[in-house]
Enzyme design. Sequence first.
Site, PDB file in Angstrom:
ATOM      1  N   LEU A 335      33.501  34.902  41.622  1.00 18.79           N
ATOM      2  CA  LEU A 335      34.799  35.208  42.254  1.00 18.79           C
ATOM      3  C   LEU A 335      34.673  36.287  43.308  1.00 18.79           C
ATOM      4  CD1 LEU A 335      37.012  35.237  39.052  1.00 18.79           C
ATOM      5  CD2 LEU A 335      37.042  33.534  40.857  1.00 18.79           C
ATOM      6  N   GLY A 336      33.797  37.204  43.077  1.00 17.57           N
ATOM      7  CA  GLY A 336      33.649  38.290  44.045  1.00 17.57           C
ATOM      8  C   GLY A 336      32.704  39.340  43.531  1.00 17.57           C
ATOM      9  N   GLY A 338      31.951  43.509  43.388  1.00 16.92           N
ATOM     10  CA  GLY A 338      32.538  44.834  43.525  1.00 16.92           C
ATOM     11  C   GLY A 338      31.472  45.880  43.731  1.00 16.92           C
ATOM     12  N   PHE A 339      31.843  47.091  43.461  1.00 14.36           N
ATOM     13  CA  PHE A 339      30.930  48.198  43.713  1.00 14.36           C
ATOM     14  C   PHE A 339      29.769  48.194  42.726  1.00 14.36           C
ATOM     15  CE2 PHE A 339      29.607  52.611  43.558  1.00 14.36           C
ATOM     16  CZ  PHE A 339      29.618  52.948  44.890  1.00 14.36           C
ATOM     17  N   PHE A 340      30.082  47.954  41.483  1.00 15.16           N
ATOM     18  CA  PHE A 340      29.061  48.030  40.447  1.00 15.16           C
ATOM     19  C   PHE A 340      28.630  46.662  39.939  1.00 15.16           C
ATOM     20  CE2 PHE A 340      30.829  52.365  39.346  1.00 15.16           C
ATOM     21  CZ  PHE A 340      29.734  53.022  39.848  1.00 15.16           C
ATOM     22  N   GLY A 341      29.464  45.675  40.149  1.00 20.72           N
ATOM     23  CA  GLY A 341      29.131  44.398  39.525  1.00 20.72           C
ATOM     24  C   GLY A 341      29.803  43.241  40.215  1.00 20.72           C
ATOM     25  N   LYS A 358      33.211  40.173  33.923  1.00 22.02           N
ATOM     26  CA  LYS A 358      32.763  41.210  34.854  1.00 22.02           C
ATOM     27  C   LYS A 358      31.399  41.693  34.399  1.00 22.02           C
ATOM     28  CE  LYS A 358      34.808  44.917  37.446  1.00 22.02           C
ATOM     29  NZ  LYS A 358      35.985  45.716  37.641  1.00 22.02           N
ATOM     30  N   ASP A 449      42.752  54.189  41.629  1.00 20.25           N
ATOM     31  CA  ASP A 449      42.107  53.274  42.567  1.00 20.25           C
ATOM     32  C   ASP A 449      43.088  52.160  42.918  1.00 20.25           C
ATOM     33  OD1 ASP A 449      40.111  52.327  44.134  1.00 20.25           O
ATOM     34  OD2 ASP A 449      39.002  51.340  42.532  1.00 20.25           O
TER      35      ASP A 449
HETATM   36  N1  LIG Z   1      40.786  38.863  36.611  1.00 20.70           N
HETATM   37  C1  LIG Z   1      40.474  38.366  37.804  1.00 20.70           C
HETATM   38  N2  LIG Z   1      41.002  37.196  38.197  1.00 20.70           N
HETATM   39  C2  LIG Z   1      40.689  36.676  39.401  1.00 20.70           C
HETATM   40  N3  LIG Z   1      39.855  37.244  40.272  1.00 20.70           N
HETATM   41  C3  LIG Z   1      39.294  38.403  39.943  1.00 20.70           C
HETATM   42  C4  LIG Z   1      39.567  39.024  38.691  1.00 20.70           C
HETATM   43  N4  LIG Z   1      38.867  40.175  38.623  1.00 20.70           N
HETATM   44  C5  LIG Z   1      38.199  40.260  39.765  1.00 20.70           C
HETATM   45  N5  LIG Z   1      38.439  39.208  40.568  1.00 20.70           N
HETATM   46  C6  LIG Z   1      37.881  38.961  41.888  1.00 20.70           C
HETATM   47  O1  LIG Z   1      36.554  39.379  41.888  1.00 20.70           O
HETATM   48  C7  LIG Z   1      36.339  40.369  42.893  1.00 20.70           C
HETATM   49  C8  LIG Z   1      35.369  41.383  42.379  1.00 20.70           C
HETATM   50  O2  LIG Z   1      35.970  42.047  41.319  1.00 20.70           O
HETATM   51  P1  LIG Z   1      35.359  43.364  40.691  1.00 20.70           P
HETATM   52  O3  LIG Z   1      36.350  43.872  39.736  1.00 20.70           O
HETATM   53  O4  LIG Z   1      33.985  43.105  40.242  1.00 20.70           O
HETATM   54  O5  LIG Z   1      35.216  44.308  41.905  1.00 20.70           O
HETATM   55  P2  LIG Z   1      36.279  45.164  42.664  1.00 20.70           P
HETATM   56  O6  LIG Z   1      37.449  45.424  41.823  1.00 20.70           O
HETATM   57  O7  LIG Z   1      36.572  44.484  43.946  1.00 20.70           O
HETATM   58  O8  LIG Z   1      35.449  46.463  42.923  1.00 20.70           O
HETATM   59  P3  LIG Z   1      34.956  47.571  41.903  1.00 20.70           P
HETATM   60  O9  LIG Z   1      34.165  46.943  40.827  1.00 20.70           O
HETATM   61  O10 LIG Z   1      34.131  48.446  42.747  1.00 20.70           O
HETATM   62  O11 LIG Z   1      36.157  48.239  41.409  1.00 20.70           O
HETATM   63  C9  LIG Z   1      37.711  40.951  43.173  1.00 20.70           C
HETATM   64  O12 LIG Z   1      37.814  41.416  44.471  1.00 20.70           O
HETATM   65  C10 LIG Z   1      38.624  39.776  42.932  1.00 20.70           C
HETATM   66  O13 LIG Z   1      38.718  39.000  44.099  1.00 20.70           O
END
Ligand SMILES: Nc1ncnc2c1ncn2[C@@H]1O[C@H](COP(=O)(O)OP(=O)(O)OP(=O)(O)O)[C@@H](O)[C@H]1O
Length: 906
Positions: A335-336, A338-341, A358, A449
């Site tokens: 899905l995407g 992030g900073f750590f994962g 995650k 955040d």
């Molecule tokens: N519960 C979810 N349902 C749908 N998409 C999600 C969900 N959680 C995360 N995502 C998608 O996955 C991406 C990455 O999420 P992740 O939480 O790993 O990183 P982040 O929130 O963008 O950054 P960080 O981990 O640095 O806070 C998000 O930007 C979002 O688009």
Amino acid sequence: MEGSHAKETLNCASCLNTIADDEYVSALGQDWHKECFRCSDCDAPLGAWYLETDGMLFCRRDYWARFGDSCQRCRQLVSGPVMAAGEHRFHPECFACDACGAHLDDTEPYALVDRCRLYCGACDDSGADAHTIRLLRAPPHALQLRAAPGALLVHRGRCADKLRGAARALLRAVRACLLLACRRIDPACGALALCAGDRVLEVDGAPAAGRPPPDVQRALAGAGPVQLTVEHTPDTVTVRPGAPSARPAAAAQEPGRRERLFKRKGADGGGKARPLKRRQAPRSPPLADKERSSSLPRLPDCAAGEEPALSRARSLRAAPHEAFRAADLVQGELLGTGFFGQAYKVTVRATGEEMVLKQLFRADAAAQRSLLREVGVLRSLRHRCVLRFCGVLYREGRLHLLTEYVAGGTLHALLRAGAPLGWARRARLARDVAAGVRYLHARRVLHRDLNSHNCLVRAGGGLVVADFGLARVVRGGGRRRYTVVGNPYWMAPEMMRGGAYDEKVDVFSFGIVLCEIIGRVSADPDELPRRADFGLNERAFVDRFCAACPEPLYRLAFRACDLDPDARPPFEVIEPWLQALVLHLARAQEPPPALLAHILQYGRRQPAPPPAGVVKSQSNAALGAAPAAGRALGKCVSASHLAPRRAPAAAPRLSRSTHALAPGYILRAGAGGIDITRVDDISEWLEPAPLRRSSPAARLDASDSSSDGDADCAAPFADALRRGRRAGYDLVDAEAAGGVGDVPEGVEPKTEKPNFFAKKLLSPKLSRLFRASAGRRAAAADGDGGERSRFFVGRPTAPAAPRSAYRVRPADDDAADADGDARPTRAGQSLTPTFRRRLPAERAAGADVRHSCRERRPEPRAAEQKPLELGAEPAKKREPAISRSNYVKMANLRIGPGRGPAAARS
Ligand SMILES: Nc1ncnc2c1ncn2[C@@H]1O[C@H](COP(=O)(O)OP(=O)(O)OP(=O)(O)O)[C@@H](O)[C@H]1O
């Protein structure tokens, strides 16, 4: 009639007296006086959270003290998934090897030595002289059950003696005879560590005690390995003094604990235990805000013939949160990142439910801490506007987080997509963010955040607040100097400057999110106009983005972005405002003028009474309380709400920004009723005449300055002088405000800076002296006395994700402080992270690609902090242009060479 009759006959379930008050609590199918709705143990009044067992009400703390489990490692209560080692309970994330740090899932061999040291199978070298609870796995068919109790069959082999002892132990516990086929046991599986006298606690994750032999036989004869949990108790078990038991003693048994069982009013001090009466049907509907939390289910008994689950976590309780195994899930799309994962969509094999997994791609401690913090916060939350926690998963010794899947993508993506978004929909999105964060704040969680990337949109249009990796649970009120974390674009100015902050930082972030929603604009300062003091450039924003926006919506954004945290409304105020706005916009109605007036006047003090006998009030409520004729009323309304929306053709067209300066109307009490009077400049009525500073010698405290300004014309100036807060204003202005004549010249307030010493003591330099452990940590890390501050700014994970470039998190060497964030309630630890500064001379050497340097900036002067008001005179000084790169630079959140867009530009 019927209703009034029912009301007359209401009896309090606690004191049994009639409920005569209008307000009472209806819960558990019964009614209570508000003051009778109390914890049976500590007598504290109960709020929305309470627990009930056997007719007794408890607050959460007392309930868990009586009936709950606490984690053997962190000592906090376990309310979600649990890992059990014998009678000891652990949070899943606390169940990690002390030696190698690997997280243990519910099938991995471990040894819990002396009830406190946990080792994985590979690191276990505990001797036979310690109390040990051990989980071991024997190969299939290595263990056999003999139907005839007492009949031991010992095979040949070099470990025959040991095994005979083990078999006896097993016999004692299981009431059956286990035959160990020693030739087939691999010494590595740990079975050879069995000793005579050991107790078998579980077979394949299910309690062994009282289990019928056919069940055990079936388990042993299975195709897979057999899992045994065995407790070794040496002849004299060394119990460490003060070692806590997994189940705290019942509070009632502690001397000095107050016991309140429901007492009849007027009864003598002793009281009498009385279980609650149950009614078949509730007589009155339960209060909407009451939630009942159920008590922990007890260990489920193994139904005869049922294959017990191999998972200890699952075998213990049917909790809504689960500890999953990798085999339970089917991995889906990424899905995407992030900073750590990274986040993957996964499907639960058994139910088909879609979730998000995650996963950390960095195995370092900071990443692990971030995930642990997220798990710790999320598992205690449940709200429609907050991402739902589903469970955890262990794979290869690492913890992963499972949450609900939110199909609609991020708010940021929604706003950037071209699809039309009506104002009602936008207001609804904002309301959901506010509702989610309001819930968090009610539970003392700071999100820290909040941004449009961390708000996820459901397929049905609702919105949830997500990403709690930087969240922090706070204890007590007041502002504190916590770690500077978050994304600078959404970060509150007080946090940017490294100052103390509280939950109002989330309100500021919400204000920026609201601006994004209104303007469908990115929060990047290149696009969203900002000021050099990190505030919002309101004038530019209105000019560029608010042509069609309902005025209350953008005024609310400005209120939330106020530089003064106290002037930002809390979410419990914001959410109802937005709810009202949603209702009107959904019906295509004009927002009510009172709403706008409330927003405009929130946090403003009352203006001076105008000399001509006109007073202003905060709300319509004041209209009713107006004095008799001769004095006018003070309900100020924008002209746009009384005049037709469209200006007459002859009138000059006004842009939105000048509209606020346009003629308006005030309500005045005349002799015959209420008159509406047109005034030339309504801003005069919205804001009091500005007071001027008199001299550079003014002793205004910078911290007071942001809350100065308009209000205190109404209060006598003499009072202000005595309080020492207005010493710097011209007497000319004061005379106009009235009352100065009474004050002898030269009166100098003694309490000019009442908190001067407190501030000094709290300064980063001195506060370290009072926090020995934090100071030592700082000194050890820096080698120079700890005068450093390090934050790192994450580099972008992908060119398409430039926001990541400015993500600020605590640096790795702030481990102890960040740990304080993760477990703020851990006893005996400092809750406030040490704020460290890096010496300028060392910056070049110390700056690597991920670390940024920060040195304390002088507090901006009061004048700089004053936000630009739309209704005020245009500022003479031109706003310095703010761009993405100099915005981040001003915040001292610098990126090292070669990384990030800012560096790329320079
Ligand atoms: N519960 C979810 N349902 C749908 N998409 C999600 C969900 N959680 C995360 N995502 C998608 O996955 C991406 C990455 O999420 P992740 O939480 O790993 O990183 P982040 O929130 O963008 O950054 P960080 O981990 O640095 O806070 C998000 O930007 C979002 O688009």
